[in-house]
Enzyme design. Structure first.
Site, PDB file in Angstrom:
ATOM      1  N   ALA A  62       0.853  -1.193   0.000  1.00 30.29           N
ATOM      2  CA  ALA A  62       0.000   0.000   0.000  1.00 30.29           C
ATOM      3  C   ALA A  62       0.888   1.242   0.000  1.00 30.29           C
ATOM      4  CB  ALA A  62      -0.902  -0.015   1.225  1.00 30.29           C
ATOM      5  N   GLY A 108       0.904  -5.117   1.082  1.00 28.27           N
ATOM      6  CA  GLY A 108      -0.179  -5.281   0.113  1.00 28.27           C
ATOM      7  C   GLY A 108       0.288  -5.926  -1.187  1.00 28.27           C
ATOM      8  N   GLU A 111       0.116  -9.449  -0.483  1.00 32.14           N
ATOM      9  CA  GLU A 111      -1.312  -9.799  -0.347  1.00 32.14           C
ATOM     10  C   GLU A 111      -1.974  -9.892  -1.723  1.00 32.14           C
ATOM     11  OE1 GLU A 111      -1.837  -6.584   2.563  1.00 32.14           O
ATOM     12  OE2 GLU A 111      -2.649  -8.080   3.941  1.00 32.14           O
ATOM     13  N   GLU A 131       4.177  -4.972   7.883  1.00 33.08           N
ATOM     14  CA  GLU A 131       3.310  -3.945   8.461  1.00 33.08           C
ATOM     15  C   GLU A 131       3.603  -3.644   9.937  1.00 33.08           C
ATOM     16  OE1 GLU A 131       2.379  -6.193   6.327  1.00 33.08           O
ATOM     17  OE2 GLU A 131       0.921  -5.380   4.903  1.00 33.08           O
TER      18      GLU A 131
END
Ligand SMILES: C/C=C/C(=O)SCCNC(=O)CCNC(=O)[C@H](O)C(C)(C)COP(=O)(O)OP(=O)(O)OC[C@H]1O[C@@H](n2cnc3c(N)ncnc32)[C@H](O)[C@@H]1OP(=O)(O)O
Length: 257
Positions: A62, A108, A111, A131
């Protein structure tokens, strides 16, 4: 320049993330991914999708710089849900998706790769969920998908330490289908995609439906819980400190608040 390029060629849809240097999954990029999936479904000619990143990395996750402008009012939980929904759609597509990973698939980015059906990775790529080093937690399904691929013990270690693993280790753990040299990534991915694209589309579509049924129902429940937890943790003081520390390129000073 588009941040997510779509090229359809011989029943293969190539999606290339073009957002250097980190190929960060900004909210614009996630929106673009939705639109490109719409187009792939509308055209209905592709039998397989390949997702790759241009430049140094597959994706570093992200967009951390965007985090500072995320208003509490817009809801951190819904930020997580938006990404989860796109990845859920990808995972439930009626055609298979291959991630071609080089450089890094972090946060992300991993992910996204874990929501694909197959992964080919270069030996030296870094794969991880860092994270916690930012004072936050994974929010795009990582807490639920990673243990399903690598087993509980390794998932606890990877998430709690934030330490990435190499492409070679990812292969040993069963997180990826194949590990290749940097030079071979494009060819190996194309070979796999072409082999699948030579099959009949109706049988591919039926298989995608049947294999989706092998996913357990707990996944969806876990992903929902993850978004709630993400919202809670993102509102903490340590999350602000962790994000600020990343931007200032320094170690965070967490106060457990
Ligand atoms: C719900 C989902 C949550 C998440 O996904 S949270 C994000 C999780 N991801 C991470 O924590 C990864 C953070 N990035 C890194 O660890 C490193 O970077 C890399 C290993 C990917 C690359 O390291 P190196 O080769 O030393 O390059 P560099 O100078 O750190 O990065 C190049 C530029 O890219 C920016 N950048 C890297 N990752 C992100 C990101 N995820 N979001 C926004 N920007 C990012 C940096 O800040 C820098 O920028 P500048 O050149 O302006 O200093």
């Amino acid at each position: 320049m588009e941040i997510l390029n779509l090229e359809l060629n011989n029943h293969i849809a190539y999606l290339t993330i073009q957002s250097p240097p980190a190929n960060a999954l900004s909210s614009n990029l996630l929106q673009e991914l939705e639109l490109k999936l719409d187009r792939i479904e509308e055209e209905n000619t592709a039998k397989v999708v390949v997702i790759k990143g241009e430049g140094k990395f597959f994706s570093a996750g992200a967009d951390i710089k965007e985090f500072t402008s995320l208003q509490e009012a817009t809801g951190y939980q819904s930020f997580s849900e938006k990404g989860q929904n796109v990845f859920h759609r990808l995972e439930n597509l009626s055609i298979p998706v291959i991630a071609a990973i080089h450089g890094a698939a972090l946060g992300g980015g991993l992910e996204l790769a874990m929501s694909c059906h197959m992964r080919i990775v270069t030996e030296n790529a870094k794969l991880g969920l860092p994270e916690l080093t930012l004072g936050i937690i994974p929010g795009y399904g990582g807490t639920q998908r990673l243990p399903r691929y690598v087993g509980n013990a390794k998932a606890y270690e990877m998430i709690l330490t934030g330490t990435p693993i190499s492409g070679n280790d990812a292969f040993s753990l069963g997180l990826v289908n194949k590990v290749v040299t940097e030079d071979a990534l494009v060819n190996e991915t194309n070979n796999l995609a072409k082999k699948i694209a030579s099959m009949s589309k109706p049988s591919i579509n039926e298989i995608m439906h049947l294999l989706s049924l092998s996913r357990d129902e707990q996944l969806e429940r876990g992903v929902k819980e993850e978004a709630i937890s993400f919202g809670r943790v993102f509102a903490s003081e340590d999350a602000k400190e962790g994000v600020q520390a990343f931007i200032e390129k320094r170690k965070p000073n967490f106060r457990d608040k």
